[in-house]
Enzyme design. Structure first.
Site, PDB file in Angstrom:
ATOM      1  N   LYS A  19       3.437  -0.318  -2.764  1.00 56.88           N
ATOM      2  CA  LYS A  19       2.026  -0.457  -2.392  1.00 56.88           C
ATOM      3  C   LYS A  19       1.876  -0.639  -0.879  1.00 56.88           C
ATOM      4  O   LYS A  19       0.959  -0.087  -0.273  1.00 56.88           O
ATOM      5  CB  LYS A  19       1.387  -1.637  -3.131  1.00 56.88           C
ATOM      6  CG  LYS A  19       1.229  -1.374  -4.621  1.00 56.88           C
ATOM      7  CD  LYS A  19       0.417  -2.438  -5.306  1.00 56.88           C
ATOM      8  CE  LYS A  19       1.164  -3.720  -5.494  1.00 56.88           C
ATOM      9  NZ  LYS A  19       2.048  -3.762  -6.646  1.00 56.88           N
ATOM     10  N   CYS A  58      -7.644 -16.613 -11.059  1.00 58.01           N
ATOM     11  CA  CYS A  58      -6.190 -16.407 -10.977  1.00 58.01           C
ATOM     12  C   CYS A  58      -5.393 -17.619 -10.504  1.00 58.01           C
ATOM     13  O   CYS A  58      -4.239 -17.739 -10.880  1.00 58.01           O
ATOM     14  CB  CYS A  58      -5.846 -15.173 -10.150  1.00 58.01           C
ATOM     15  SG  CYS A  58      -6.322 -15.247  -8.450  1.00 58.01           S
ATOM     16  N   MET A  59      -5.938 -18.497  -9.670  1.00 55.86           N
ATOM     17  CA  MET A  59      -5.066 -19.585  -9.218  1.00 55.86           C
ATOM     18  C   MET A  59      -5.731 -20.958  -9.214  1.00 55.86           C
ATOM     19  O   MET A  59      -5.176 -21.904  -8.689  1.00 55.86           O
ATOM     20  CB  MET A  59      -4.422 -19.283  -7.861  1.00 55.86           C
ATOM     21  CG  MET A  59      -5.327 -18.707  -6.823  1.00 55.86           C
ATOM     22  SD  MET A  59      -6.016 -19.866  -5.689  1.00 55.86           S
ATOM     23  CE  MET A  59      -7.513 -20.407  -6.213  1.00 55.86           C
ATOM     24  N   MET A  96       0.342 -15.900 -12.661  1.00 50.41           N
ATOM     25  CA  MET A  96      -0.760 -15.881 -13.617  1.00 50.41           C
ATOM     26  C   MET A  96      -0.416 -16.493 -14.986  1.00 50.41           C
ATOM     27  O   MET A  96      -1.309 -16.979 -15.675  1.00 50.41           O
ATOM     28  CB  MET A  96      -1.250 -14.451 -13.852  1.00 50.41           C
ATOM     29  CG  MET A  96      -1.823 -13.782 -12.632  1.00 50.41           C
ATOM     30  SD  MET A  96      -3.117 -14.738 -11.891  1.00 50.41           S
ATOM     31  CE  MET A  96      -2.474 -14.867 -10.249  1.00 50.41           C
ATOM     32  N   GLY A 146      -1.813 -13.985  -6.193  1.00 53.83           N
ATOM     33  CA  GLY A 146      -1.876 -12.535  -6.325  1.00 53.83           C
ATOM     34  C   GLY A 146      -2.636 -11.868  -5.201  1.00 53.83           C
ATOM     35  O   GLY A 146      -2.405 -10.703  -4.896  1.00 53.83           O
ATOM     36  N   GLN A 147      -3.551 -12.585  -4.563  1.00 53.12           N
ATOM     37  CA  GLN A 147      -4.396 -11.960  -3.542  1.00 53.12           C
ATOM     38  C   GLN A 147      -3.920 -12.365  -2.144  1.00 53.12           C
ATOM     39  O   GLN A 147      -3.328 -13.429  -1.970  1.00 53.12           O
ATOM     40  CB  GLN A 147      -5.840 -12.377  -3.746  1.00 53.12           C
ATOM     41  CG  GLN A 147      -6.382 -11.929  -5.088  1.00 53.12           C
ATOM     42  CD  GLN A 147      -7.877 -12.184  -5.197  1.00 53.12           C
ATOM     43  OE1 GLN A 147      -8.668 -11.440  -4.657  1.00 53.12           O
ATOM     44  NE2 GLN A 147      -8.246 -13.245  -5.869  1.00 53.12           N
TER      45      GLN A 147
HETATM   46  S1  SF4 Z   1       2.333  -7.830   0.528  1.00 52.52           S
HETATM   47 FE1  SF4 Z   1       2.685  -7.407  -1.649  1.00 52.52          FE
HETATM   48  S2  SF4 Z   1       1.855  -5.369  -1.963  1.00 52.52           S
HETATM   49 FE2  SF4 Z   1       2.155  -5.622   0.228  1.00 52.52          FE
HETATM   50  S3  SF4 Z   1       4.221  -4.783   0.644  1.00 52.52           S
HETATM   51 FE3  SF4 Z   1       4.425  -6.978   0.294  1.00 52.52          FE
HETATM   52  S4  SF4 Z   1       4.916  -7.169  -1.876  1.00 52.52           S
HETATM   53 FE4  SF4 Z   1       4.050  -5.117  -1.580  1.00 52.52          FE
END
Ligand code: SF4
Lengths: 87, 811
Positions: free
Chosen positions: B93, B177-178, B356, B393-394
């Protein structure tokens, strides 16, 4: 043209790692560089992001490849504009 | 190919190889050949390309990238080798992060719904529409944001609501989420956020993942740990999970447990530590006290509970023997004993990570309390590599939500709206008249959307909702009830600021096009207390503008309309900003927003004193400009430099620990510098499979897509690799139902149904009786089926378990 700098991690089993390297080399658009332990520097040149991603999928599935990580990517603006469709 | 083109190609190839080779230098090869200092920190040389740093736009790991810009466009991305978090590596990503800016569907002009159709309007009109709606009924307005807001964006929104409108109906999607991690930290240590950092991954002997698909959700951190295995370190990975995932493939032990039994498993570890006489009495006596959740068993549990003795605690956990827990958890006695023995052995360093799984849980706070408890009780706490840490997660769930306090009860700096002395502190720092902050806690996420989606004459007292940087039309639980119902309520007005059309913009009355990532200045705070800053590098498309500007422009319009709350104690505008000569800069006018003042810096420096209240001192903005993120507290040294803190509460690292104390929980709940070791009992889930709905439904994410897929589904490689949602079915269940991979099936719960393609033992493998569906796909909204039941303390819903049935539709 879509150019990626990659770090490929190979198995610690030498024959398996060697076979994986041969298979990756046969895929054509890859150039290998420096080696350090199980890690290989490599450059992938593909016609576009789709081809690059296809190569990634195949490479990650080759027995003896533990992982393929991305460290650099360059793309042409024209290519980016025509290939990014909506959802 | 021309000679010129060929030379250009060679240049790019050589830049790519140099970058890869440099990263290689920083990777551990063998124990005898430790990583060298990363080679070639200089940036790839590419003709006409200018590089600058930024954190990745996606997850809470907080990897740094170098972004290459040419002719006003992002044309290259490189992992930042100077960044401690990722040392030059990016997951798939991060690799595509540059492409998210250029989807052809980018929203480029404000649009107002007229006669059912969204039609372009000017920014002036849009700002006026919002301001007038708020002015008429300020208490019926709510603001819904996210952990993707930058720190200045979230800070401005929070000040606008709580300091300007005296309205606490502001909450972020991070509630989903948290929030349980927050209540878990606060009720254990008295203050939120991890004491430790990612360095634990480099030091631990054992890594336990509690319901966390680390390989797919935080892949760069996962590689950091797996690299150690490759070079021969004797380290153990334990995957405590409800389904087999990519993480399980690399684990030494995969312990598949029944949903909700994680509560019993944690108590079982504590029981075994006590039975083995392995309580870390030296540590516990000095630094901990025991806590029970009620006065007596059977009473409702409370967030802060009641004190209890070690003997009481020992009695409470006594029933959670491996033999008893094996009957309900799905783990064998041997597997439970493996965990018990590990915690009873202090010679090994154990790191626990979760995200999560324990958070999206009707007992989310309890699960967080229990993970901390087993570490504290056994003394696996406080050495690098030996402690519990929650992940987010964010990208700025920690920075913008937890630290800036964009939750409905909170103020910046861990202050609360309902504590008069704390609200007064905020009013002083904001230079507001006393009493401006409303002492009533605002609506949390689920309440806020319930009120918005209920008719005004039936108690639905939110009538205008502004959503920034998130997609609740897809991510809310039970979206039929909490979002889709808005369609039938014509007097409700939904404003959405976003970068692409989403499930949320489909119902919006006003759509505002936003700038994203390096199209604006920003500051994020990641999962390990690291604050990182970046500058705007390219212009947003069309009329798209910063979310923060949008908030300030509406505030100014209200000020011009004579709304009293938009003035501070001296009658000045709430977002009054001056240039170096002391002249006011009208930053509410877009042409001045990137002019003589850096609005982000002004807001961040205004916010910074709040962070010092609870010793979470963020670094000054100019220091962040120089760094690849700094972990707070960042404290000035006698020589004038600024030093970050790897571990809090430990004298060796944390300057706020009193000399000679060794360990000091200086914000402890009881004011005695001690952490709580909690007992929390097993509590059954609100819905369990039965004869009508005989399977468990679990939802989650996949590697290719981030969150609701709004950005990653615009990147064709990612979209193609994982084009749409599917349902993972266990082989045994598939055989019993006559379902094959590729068949169309319908999932039905008490709340809704959804058709999906079946995947037998797909990307992951569910155990018998379970199905799994990823939630990234806006065309297949799994949250129409999930429960809105939530943790009583964090109010975070449980997306991980509800009862479902599966019906075959067609082959
Ligand atoms: S911040 Fe998350 S999505 Fe971005 S490169 Fe690192 S692990 Fe991958």
């Amino acid at each position: 043209m879509h150019t990626s700098g990659l770090v490929i991690t190979l198995s610690d089993d030498p024959p398996q790692a060697a076979a994986a390297l041969r298979e990756l080399a046969a895929s054509g658009s890859i150039t290998f560089g420096e080696v350090r332990g199980p890690f290989r520097a490599a450059v992938l040149e593909a016609t576009g992001p789709k081809a690059a991603h296809d190569w990634h999928d195949r490479a990650a599935a080759v027995p003896g490849v533990v992982g393929v990580e991305v460290v650099f990517v360059h793309w042409d603006v024209a290519e980016q504009e025509v290939t990014h469709d909506g959802p | 190919m021309t000679v010129l083109e060929s030379t250009r190609r060679q240049f790019i190839r050589s830049a790519a190889m140099t970058a890869a080779a440099s990263v290689l230098q920083g990777r551990p090869a063998t124990p005898a050949d430790p990583p060298k200092p990363p080679g070639g920190l200089e940036l790839p040389v590419l003709p006409g390309v200018k590089w600058d740093k930024a954190p990745c736009r996606f997850c809470g790991t907080g990897c740094h990238v170098q972004v290459g810009v040419k002719d006003g466009k992002v044309v290259a991305v490189s992992g930042d080798r100077q960044a401690e978090v990722n040392k030059g590596l990016l997951c798939v990503k991060g690799y595509h992060v540059g492409h998210i800016l250029y989807g052809p569907e980018r929203l480029t002009t404000p649009m107002l719904r007229k006669n059912g159709k969204l039609e372009p309007i000017t920014w002036d009109e849009a700002i006026e529409v919002i301001a007038k709606r708020i002015a008429v009924a300020p208490q019926k307005f709510a603001f819904y944001g996210s952990g993707q807001w930058t720190i200045p964006e979230g800070y401005a929104a929070n000040k606008f609501m709580k300091g300007g409108l005296s309205n606490n109906h502001i909450d972020p999607n991070a509630r989903l989420c948290m929030a349980s991690a927050v209540t878990g930290y606060i009720s254990t240590y008295g203050v939120d956020e991890p004491y430790n950092c990612y360095d634990d991954l480099d030091q631990c002997d054992v890594l336990i993942l509690w319901g966390n698909n680390f390989a797919e959700m935080h892949p760069v951190l996962f590689s950091r740990f797996i690299d150690r295995k490759l070079k021969g370190d004797k380290i153990t990975l334990i995957d405590l999970t409800t389904r087999h995932t990519r993480t399980s493939e690399r684990a030494d032990h995969v312990l598949v447990f029944q949903p909700q039994s994680d509560l019993s498993i944690a108590n079982c570890i504590a029981q075994q530590v006590i039975a083995a006489n392995a309580v870390a009495t030296d540590f516990v006596d000095k630094h901990c006290t025991f806590r029970k959740p009620w006065k007596k068993p059977g009473d409702p549990q409370t967030l802060m509970g009641e004190p209890c003795s070690f003997d009481e605690y020992k009695q409470f956990v006594a029933e959670y023997t491996p033999e008893a827990v094996a009957k309900t958890s799905g783990l064998s006695v041997e597997q439970l004993q493996l965990l018990g023995k590990l915690f009873a052995d202090r010679s090994k360093k154990i790191a626990s990570l979760w995200c999560m799984g324990p958070n999206q849980h009707t007992q989310g706070t309890a699960m967080n309390n229990l993970i901390h408890a087993v570490h504290l009780l056994s003394g696996h706490w406080g050495r690098p590599g030996d402690g519990p840490q929650s992940l987010t997660g964010q990208p700025s769930a920690c920075g913008t939500v937890r630290e800036v306090g964009t939750l409905s009860h909170a103020l910046p700096g861990d202050l609360r709206v309902d504590k008069p002395d704390q609200a007064a502190k905020a009013e002083k720092l904001w230079h507001l008249p006393p009493g401006r902050i409303n002492p009533k806690v605002g609506y949390h996420t689920v309440q806020m959307w319930e009120k918005f989606c209920t008719a005004s004459d039936q108690g639905g007292d939110i009538d205008t909702m502004w959503v920034q940087v998130t997609n609740p039309g897809q991510s809310l639980p039970n979206v039929h009830k909490l979002f889709d119902a808005k369609a039938k309520l014509p007097n409700k007005f939904l404003i959405v600021s976003d970068v692409y059309p989403t499930a949320t913009t489909e119902l919006a009355d006003l759509v505002l096009p936003s700038a994203m990532w390096v199209e604006k200045n920003g500051v994020f705070g990641n999962s390990e207390r690291r604050t990182h800053q970046w500058f705007k590098m390219v212009n947003p498309p069309g009329e798209a503008r910063d979310d923060c500007w949008q908030t300030i422009a509406v505030a100014r319009k209200l000020f011009d309309l004579g709304f009293p709350g938009m003035k501070d104690a001296d009658g000045k505008f709430l977002f009054h900003m001056t240039d170096a000569k002391g002249q006011e800069v009208p930053v509410w006018k877009w042409e001045n927003y990137y002019g003589t003042v850096n609005v982000d810096e002004k807001l961040f420096e205004e916010y910074r004193p709040f962070t010092q209240i609870k010793h979470k001192d963020v670094a000054p903005y100019p220091e962040l400009v120089k760094a690849r993120g700094l972990r707070w507290p960042v404290v000035k040294q006698p020589d004038g430099t600024w030093k970050e803190t790897r571990y809090r509460f430990l004298e060796e690292y944390d300057p706020y620990v009193a000399k000679g104390k060794g360990v000091q929980f200086y914000h402890s709940v009881a004011g005695d510098d001690k952490a709580f070791i909690w007992f929390r009992p097993y509590v059954p889930p609100p819905e369990v499979p039965d004869k009508d709905y005989p399977l468990w439904l679990d939802t989650g994410r996949v590697l290719e897509h981030w969150h609701t897929g709004t950005m990653t589904r615009r990147v064709p490689q990612l979209k193609r690799a994982m084009p749409s949602a599917y349902v993972e079915v266990a082989r045994e269940d598939a055989a019993a139902l006559g379902v094959k991979t590729g068949d169309k099936v319908r999932l039905e719960t008490r709340r809704g149904s959804l058709e999906l393609t079946a995947w037998i033992d797909g990307r992951g493998k569910c155990p018998k009786g379970h199905v799994f569906v990823p939630f990234f796909d806006e065309t297949k909204l799994i949250n129409r089926l999930t429960l809105e039941a939530h943790c009583p303390f964090s109010k975070e819903p449980d997306y991980k378990k509800c009862a479902v049935r599966l019906v075959k539709v067609s082959a």
